[in-house]
Design a protein around this motif. Structure first.
Motif, PDB file in Angstrom:
ATOM      1  N   HIS A  73      -0.102  19.835  10.591  1.00 43.32           N
ATOM      2  CA  HIS A  73       0.906  19.654  11.637  1.00 43.32           C
ATOM      3  C   HIS A  73       2.124  18.895  11.096  1.00 43.32           C
ATOM      4  CE1 HIS A  73      -2.871  20.268  13.843  1.00 43.32           C
ATOM      5  NE2 HIS A  73      -2.108  20.889  14.720  1.00 43.32           N
ATOM      6  N   PRO A  74       3.224  19.592  10.826  1.00 47.40           N
ATOM      7  CA  PRO A  74       4.419  18.940  10.280  1.00 47.40           C
ATOM      8  C   PRO A  74       4.977  17.845  11.200  1.00 47.40           C
ATOM      9  CG  PRO A  74       4.626  21.323  10.147  1.00 47.40           C
ATOM     10  CD  PRO A  74       3.388  21.037  10.931  1.00 47.40           C
ATOM     11  N   ALA A  75       4.899  18.035  12.501  1.00 45.85           N
ATOM     12  CA  ALA A  75       5.429  17.028  13.425  1.00 45.85           C
ATOM     13  C   ALA A  75       4.660  15.709  13.296  1.00 45.85           C
ATOM     14  CB  ALA A  75       5.356  17.538  14.868  1.00 45.85           C
ATOM     15  N   LEU A  76       3.344  15.801  13.094  1.00 43.56           N
ATOM     16  CA  LEU A  76       2.552  14.592  12.900  1.00 43.56           C
ATOM     17  C   LEU A  76       2.907  13.902  11.589  1.00 43.56           C
ATOM     18  CD1 LEU A  76      -1.015  15.597  14.137  1.00 43.56           C
ATOM     19  CD2 LEU A  76       0.605  14.035  15.204  1.00 43.56           C
ATOM     20  N   ARG A  77       3.217  14.691  10.551  1.00 38.60           N
ATOM     21  CA  ARG A  77       3.618  14.096   9.267  1.00 38.60           C
ATOM     22  C   ARG A  77       4.906  13.307   9.434  1.00 38.60           C
ATOM     23  NH1 ARG A  77       2.012  19.100   7.016  1.00 38.60           N
ATOM     24  NH2 ARG A  77       4.187  19.759   6.879  1.00 38.60           N
ATOM     25  N   VAL A  78       5.858  13.873  10.170  1.00 38.27           N
ATOM     26  CA  VAL A  78       7.121  13.165  10.409  1.00 38.27           C
ATOM     27  C   VAL A  78       6.853  11.867  11.153  1.00 38.27           C
ATOM     28  CG1 VAL A  78       9.317  13.278  11.676  1.00 38.27           C
ATOM     29  CG2 VAL A  78       8.539  15.242  10.352  1.00 38.27           C
ATOM     30  N   MET A  79       6.009  11.935  12.164  1.00 39.66           N
ATOM     31  CA  MET A  79       5.711  10.732  12.942  1.00 39.66           C
ATOM     32  C   MET A  79       5.014   9.678  12.083  1.00 39.66           C
ATOM     33  SD  MET A  79       6.655   9.909  15.741  1.00 39.66           S
ATOM     34  CE  MET A  79       6.471   9.072  17.236  1.00 39.66           C
ATOM     35  N   MET A  80       4.120  10.089  11.199  1.00 41.88           N
ATOM     36  CA  MET A  80       3.439   9.132  10.321  1.00 41.88           C
ATOM     37  C   MET A  80       4.418   8.483   9.347  1.00 41.88           C
ATOM     38  SD  MET A  80       0.410   8.563  11.154  1.00 41.88           S
ATOM     39  CE  MET A  80       0.048   7.559   9.746  1.00 41.88           C
ATOM     40  N   VAL A  81       5.375   9.265   8.831  1.00 45.89           N
ATOM     41  CA  VAL A  81       6.400   8.692   7.948  1.00 45.89           C
ATOM     42  C   VAL A  81       7.229   7.678   8.714  1.00 45.89           C
ATOM     43  CG1 VAL A  81       8.517   9.233   6.675  1.00 45.89           C
ATOM     44  CG2 VAL A  81       6.481  10.635   6.353  1.00 45.89           C
ATOM     45  N   ALA A  85       7.507   3.705   7.973  1.00 50.26           N
ATOM     46  CA  ALA A  85       8.806   3.058   7.771  1.00 50.26           C
ATOM     47  C   ALA A  85       8.990   1.901   8.745  1.00 50.26           C
ATOM     48  CB  ALA A  85       9.933   4.081   7.943  1.00 50.26           C
ATOM     49  N   GLN A  86       8.581   2.094   9.991  1.00 53.62           N
ATOM     50  CA  GLN A  86       8.712   1.027  10.989  1.00 53.62           C
ATOM     51  C   GLN A  86       7.878  -0.177  10.602  1.00 53.62           C
ATOM     52  OE1 GLN A  86       6.241  -0.012  13.452  1.00 53.62           O
ATOM     53  NE2 GLN A  86       7.649  -1.387  14.476  1.00 53.62           N
ATOM     54  N   THR A  87       6.688   0.049  10.090  1.00 56.94           N
ATOM     55  CA  THR A  87       5.825  -1.055   9.673  1.00 56.94           C
ATOM     56  C   THR A  87       6.431  -1.791   8.489  1.00 56.94           C
ATOM     57  OG1 THR A  87       3.893   0.163  10.454  1.00 56.94           O
ATOM     58  CG2 THR A  87       3.493  -1.630   8.902  1.00 56.94           C
ATOM     59  N   ALA A  88       6.984  -1.053   7.530  1.00 59.78           N
ATOM     60  CA  ALA A  88       7.619  -1.690   6.371  1.00 59.78           C
ATOM     61  C   ALA A  88       8.833  -2.505   6.793  1.00 59.78           C
ATOM     62  CB  ALA A  88       8.015  -0.628   5.347  1.00 59.78           C
ATOM     63  N   ALA A  90       9.434  -3.806   9.776  1.00 59.87           N
ATOM     64  CA  ALA A  90       8.982  -4.966  10.558  1.00 59.87           C
ATOM     65  C   ALA A  90       8.467  -6.073   9.642  1.00 59.87           C
ATOM     66  CB  ALA A  90       7.895  -4.550  11.541  1.00 59.87           C
ATOM     67  N   GLY A  91       7.714  -5.710   8.618  1.00 63.79           N
ATOM     68  CA  GLY A  91       7.222  -6.719   7.683  1.00 63.79           C
ATOM     69  C   GLY A  91       8.346  -7.375   6.914  1.00 63.79           C
ATOM     70  N   ALA A  92       9.318  -6.583   6.466  1.00 56.79           N
ATOM     71  CA  ALA A  92      10.446  -7.143   5.725  1.00 56.79           C
ATOM     72  C   ALA A  92      11.292  -8.058   6.605  1.00 56.79           C
ATOM     73  CB  ALA A  92      11.299  -6.012   5.149  1.00 56.79           C
ATOM     74  N   VAL A  93      11.498  -7.669   7.859  1.00 58.91           N
ATOM     75  CA  VAL A  93      12.272  -8.515   8.776  1.00 58.91           C
ATOM     76  C   VAL A  93      11.572  -9.850   8.990  1.00 58.91           C
ATOM     77  CG1 VAL A  93      13.033  -8.724  11.188  1.00 58.91           C
ATOM     78  CG2 VAL A  93      13.508  -6.651   9.915  1.00 58.91           C
ATOM     79  N   GLN A  94      10.255  -9.840   9.108  1.00 58.47           N
ATOM     80  CA  GLN A  94       9.512 -11.095   9.293  1.00 58.47           C
ATOM     81  C   GLN A  94       9.689 -12.024   8.096  1.00 58.47           C
ATOM     82  OE1 GLN A  94       7.888 -12.390  11.938  1.00 58.47           O
ATOM     83  NE2 GLN A  94       8.715 -10.648  13.041  1.00 58.47           N
ATOM     84  N   VAL A  95       9.744 -11.461   6.893  1.00 52.52           N
ATOM     85  CA  VAL A  95       9.956 -12.284   5.704  1.00 52.52           C
ATOM     86  C   VAL A  95      11.379 -12.848   5.694  1.00 52.52           C
ATOM     87  CG1 VAL A  95      10.136 -12.207   3.185  1.00 52.52           C
ATOM     88  CG2 VAL A  95       8.206 -11.113   4.332  1.00 52.52           C
ATOM     89  N   PHE A  96      12.355 -12.004   5.985  1.00 50.10           N
ATOM     90  CA  PHE A  96      13.739 -12.443   5.915  1.00 50.10           C
ATOM     91  C   PHE A  96      14.146 -13.360   7.064  1.00 50.10           C
ATOM     92  CE2 PHE A  96      14.332  -8.830   2.953  1.00 50.10           C
ATOM     93  CZ  PHE A  96      14.834  -9.564   1.897  1.00 50.10           C
ATOM     94  N   VAL A 145      16.246   5.773  15.833  1.00 54.77           N
ATOM     95  CA  VAL A 145      17.229   4.802  16.354  1.00 54.77           C
ATOM     96  C   VAL A 145      16.596   3.413  16.443  1.00 54.77           C
ATOM     97  CG1 VAL A 145      18.574   4.169  18.407  1.00 54.77           C
ATOM     98  CG2 VAL A 145      18.618   6.512  17.566  1.00 54.77           C
ATOM     99  N   GLY A 146      15.366   3.346  16.908  1.00 53.05           N
ATOM    100  CA  GLY A 146      14.669   2.062  16.979  1.00 53.05           C
ATOM    101  C   GLY A 146      14.473   1.428  15.614  1.00 53.05           C
ATOM    102  N   ILE A 147      14.122   2.234  14.623  1.00 55.77           N
ATOM    103  CA  ILE A 147      13.943   1.713  13.262  1.00 55.77           C
ATOM    104  C   ILE A 147      15.271   1.198  12.720  1.00 55.77           C
ATOM    105  CG2 ILE A 147      13.435   2.377  10.867  1.00 55.77           C
ATOM    106  CD1 ILE A 147      11.302   4.262  12.002  1.00 55.77           C
ATOM    107  N   VAL A 148      16.354   1.937  12.957  1.00 56.24           N
ATOM    108  CA  VAL A 148      17.673   1.493  12.482  1.00 56.24           C
ATOM    109  C   VAL A 148      18.058   0.186  13.158  1.00 56.24           C
ATOM    110  CG1 VAL A 148      20.133   2.059  12.522  1.00 56.24           C
ATOM    111  CG2 VAL A 148      18.464   3.791  11.828  1.00 56.24           C
ATOM    112  N   LEU A 149      17.881   0.094  14.467  1.00 53.97           N
ATOM    113  CA  LEU A 149      18.215  -1.144  15.175  1.00 53.97           C
ATOM    114  C   LEU A 149      17.361  -2.309  14.689  1.00 53.97           C
ATOM    115  CD1 LEU A 149      18.726   0.139  18.834  1.00 53.97           C
ATOM    116  CD2 LEU A 149      20.470  -0.639  17.223  1.00 53.97           C
ATOM    117  N   MET A 150      16.101  -2.028  14.407  1.00 58.72           N
ATOM    118  CA  MET A 150      15.216  -3.074  13.922  1.00 58.72           C
ATOM    119  C   MET A 150      15.568  -3.493  12.498  1.00 58.72           C
ATOM    120  SD  MET A 150      11.171  -2.840  14.235  1.00 58.72           S
ATOM    121  CE  MET A 150      10.123  -4.133  13.690  1.00 58.72           C
ATOM    122  N   GLY A 151      16.142  -2.576  11.733  1.00 58.63           N
ATOM    123  CA  GLY A 151      16.501  -2.876  10.355  1.00 58.63           C
ATOM    124  C   GLY A 151      17.843  -3.556  10.177  1.00 58.63           C
ATOM    125  N   LEU A 152      18.653  -3.658  11.239  1.00 53.85           N
ATOM    126  CA  LEU A 152      19.957  -4.297  11.108  1.00 53.85           C
ATOM    127  C   LEU A 152      19.870  -5.745  10.615  1.00 53.85           C
ATOM    128  CD1 LEU A 152      21.970  -2.858  14.132  1.00 53.85           C
ATOM    129  CD2 LEU A 152      22.223  -2.326  11.698  1.00 53.85           C
TER     130      LEU A 152
END
Length: 195
Positions: A73-81, A85-88, A90-96, A145-152
């Motif tokens: 299922h390609p749609a599931l692969r996109v969601m897993m990626v 990315a969101q987890t990475a 979030a972890g980086a933001v917590q460090v910074f 969009v959520g990942i981008v906003l979280m990564g700002l």
């Protein structure tokens, strides 16, 4: 969960502002023991145990079932990626956040809690906004969009690191030593060629 992400760091920040670090750790330990006590007091019904064991081939197929499903299922692969990315991010933001509170904004020890509580407020507002997505067929755009906003905040911290800290570090003795060490790893024969 968003309210807890907001309330916990806010209370920790307030406590750090009026009390010592030891008091905050002692209170955290006490609350952890209290939480453990509540978990121990919970009564859970035990599910019936299966009468026969799973066959080895069935067990092995169960282990890889998730990967097989992602492969089909390609749609599931996109969601897993996106989730990865969101987890990475979030972890980086917590460090910074720690660096931003202490070095960039000079908020002191309590500032880490204040910035974490700001993340909790943002998560709560994001959860409210996510209610409008109920029943939507495509969530990947909103997720990006959520990942981008979280990564700002992470992008801001990286910009500060590149513009303020690294230029000064490059000209220091420690910075030159790090550059020599990196060069030795990348090109171990460099010293022999220079002699």
């Amino acid at each position: 969960e968003s309210i807890a992400i907001f309330a916990g760091p806010a209370l920790a920040g307030l406590l750090l502002g009026i009390a010592s670090t030891e008091v905050v750790f002692a209170l955290t330990a006490l609350l952890l023991v209290l939480s453990t006590l509540f978990i121990v007091l919970m009564r859970v019904e035990q599910p019936p145990k299966p009468r026969h064991e799973l066959e080895a081939s069935t067990l092995l197929s169960e282990v890889f079932a998730g990967f097989t499903t992602l492969g089909r299922h390609p749609a599931l692969r996109v969601m897993m990626v996106l989730l990865t990315a969101q987890t990475a991010v979030a972890g980086a933001v917590q460090v910074f956040i720690v660096v931003a509170a202490l070095e960039l904004l000079d908020l002191g020890e309590g500032g880490v809690g204040y910035l974490n509580s700001a993340i909790g407020i943002g998560a709560f507002l994001g959860a409210l906004a996510a209610l409008s997505l109920a029943g939507a067929k495509r969530l990947s755009t909103a997720f990006i969009v959520g990942i981008v906003l979280m990564g700002l905040p992470l992008a801001g911290c990286l910009a500060y690191l590149l513009m303020e800290i690294l230029p000064d570090l490059r000209h220091s003795q420690a910075g030159r030593q790090v550059m020599r060490d990196i060069g030795a790893v990348i090109d171990p024969e460099r010293d022999l060629r220079e002699k």
